[in-house]
Write an enzyme that holds these catalytic residues in place. Sequence first.
Site, mmCIF file in Angstrom:
data_model
loop_
_atom_site.group_PDB
_atom_site.id
_atom_site.type_symbol
_atom_site.label_atom_id
_atom_site.label_comp_id
_atom_site.label_asym_id
_atom_site.label_seq_id
_atom_site.Cartn_x
_atom_site.Cartn_y
_atom_site.Cartn_z
ATOM 1 N N ALA A 102 0.804 -1.225 0.000
ATOM 2 C CA ALA A 102 0.000 0.000 0.000
ATOM 3 C C ALA A 102 0.836 1.273 0.000
ATOM 4 O O ALA A 102 0.299 2.369 -0.124
ATOM 5 C CB ALA A 102 -0.938 0.007 1.209
ATOM 6 N N ARG A 128 10.390 6.927 -3.321
ATOM 7 C CA ARG A 128 11.812 6.928 -3.664
ATOM 8 C C ARG A 128 12.103 6.282 -5.019
ATOM 9 O O ARG A 128 13.181 6.478 -5.587
ATOM 10 C CB ARG A 128 12.621 6.220 -2.570
ATOM 11 C CG ARG A 128 12.885 7.112 -1.360
ATOM 12 C CD ARG A 128 13.971 6.518 -0.492
ATOM 13 N NE ARG A 128 13.461 5.466 0.359
ATOM 14 C CZ ARG A 128 14.213 4.538 0.953
ATOM 15 N NH1 ARG A 128 15.520 4.546 0.758
ATOM 16 N NH2 ARG A 128 13.674 3.617 1.716
ATOM 17 N N GLY A 149 5.444 -6.623 -0.012
ATOM 18 C CA GLY A 149 5.552 -6.853 -1.443
ATOM 19 C C GLY A 149 6.856 -6.407 -2.047
ATOM 20 O O GLY A 149 7.186 -6.797 -3.169
ATOM 21 N N ARG A 166 14.316 -12.401 -32.104
ATOM 22 C CA ARG A 166 13.105 -11.791 -31.565
ATOM 23 C C ARG A 166 12.021 -12.850 -31.395
ATOM 24 O O ARG A 166 12.178 -13.998 -31.841
ATOM 25 C CB ARG A 166 12.660 -10.661 -32.494
ATOM 26 C CG ARG A 166 13.643 -9.482 -32.530
ATOM 27 C CD ARG A 166 13.363 -8.548 -33.697
ATOM 28 N NE ARG A 166 12.009 -7.997 -33.637
ATOM 29 C CZ ARG A 166 11.449 -7.334 -34.657
ATOM 30 N NH1 ARG A 166 12.117 -7.164 -35.791
ATOM 31 N NH2 ARG A 166 10.242 -6.860 -34.528
#
Length: 457
Positions: free
Chosen positions: A11, A16, A103, A316
């Site tokens: 949350a 930063r 998290g 790719r």
Amino acid sequence: MNKFAAVILAAGKGTRMKSDLHKVLHPIGGKPMLFHLLDSFEELSPEHTVVVAGDRHEQLRDAVTDRNVTVALQEPQLGTAHAALMAKDALSGFEGLVMVCFGDCPMVKAETVRKLCDAVDDATKVAVLGFRPADTLAYGRIIASDDGIVSKMVEHKDANEDERACDLCNSGVIIAHSKDIWRLLDGVGNDNAQGEYYLPDVATKAIAEGSKVVAVETSPDEVAGINSRAELAQAEAQWQQFRREEAMAAGVSMKAPDTVFFSWDTELGRDVTIEPHVVFGPGVKVADHALIRSFSHLEGATLGEHTSVGPYARLRPGAVLEEGAFIGNFVEMKKATLGKGAKASHLTYLGDATVGAGANIGAGTITCNYDGYFKHQTTIGERAFIGSNSALIAPVNIGADAIVAAGSAVSRDVAAGELRMVRAEQMVKPGWADRFHDTMKKKKAAQKSAAKKDSQK
């Protein structure tokens, strides 16, 4: 192991990071850090997983749409204990162990969580995860006996000098039974320096009730938090180092491991050799005995056994090299298959193409697959030979054993065994170059003479 539910706190604003992307969605090894946690916990088959979100919660909801995850909202953000309480409704009726973690600590392993779960029993109400960093910085402290019995948990801001001297730090991971954790969270107050409801006070509350709380220790690397771009880079370096060591232990040779970068889902066979400065994007599978040479970039590609790629090659998504196929320097492939033993040695683009076994693609060849609106397919048959500097204008089919002469621009199908040469007729003018050089030399000499006279006036 008892029934298990995971609560992941996400949350915070992540200021930063200075990013428009939610902090826990920033990738490590090409996978969002939140997904590292979710995948790790999935090994324990949790009955419920709840992500507590606040700022940019819409991003998190969108990110976990395809996963069995509930997103709970914390608004306003009043601290980590308050955040954990926001998962209570989502876990209504659940009976079992509840783990709360952050998290932004994506390296927590399933086996560590299992140890924490095993530590909770009838006698032990709460288990917390601790670590001993080289520098304790501003981490909260776990005051515990030598046998891991916790007597106190305290935030750095609220710790006294003796408590700060303790080097056992709190990771923020905590486990308790559902019958205890909600009651303990409800009892947490905010009488502290920050005026917030701290998650570690769950343990403090249990201790105050006379319950047993234990600390399980783990490596500092496993619980390192990520709050800035610099810390994200450190976590990436840590993850890459682990992945390199894992690859080499499984039979992969790397001449300069520190220069090789993997994706979270890179699959490598045995006796694969990777030269310096190779980057793997997502979705790469490499079979046994493949060679990937220096400065190559691979993404969404599949390499068969005994294939060779690079140096300076780019594969790719959709690039497939079948057994023994070879691409060399400055070759690019996209949605293209190079058949068994086929070669494209240098300076080639193969897009939306199928190249048959044993075919040879000369230097400077391109498949012109895009007309500005749609992509078109090029098919090259087995053992076909495409001469250097050829343009194959899709859609076009080159038959088996056909030869396309160097410098050709092919826009119509070439039959099997046919030679196709598409060039303007060469014009020959004997002596023309000699006359041209004589004329130009005289003209240049006249210019120099005129310039000299002008400078003498």
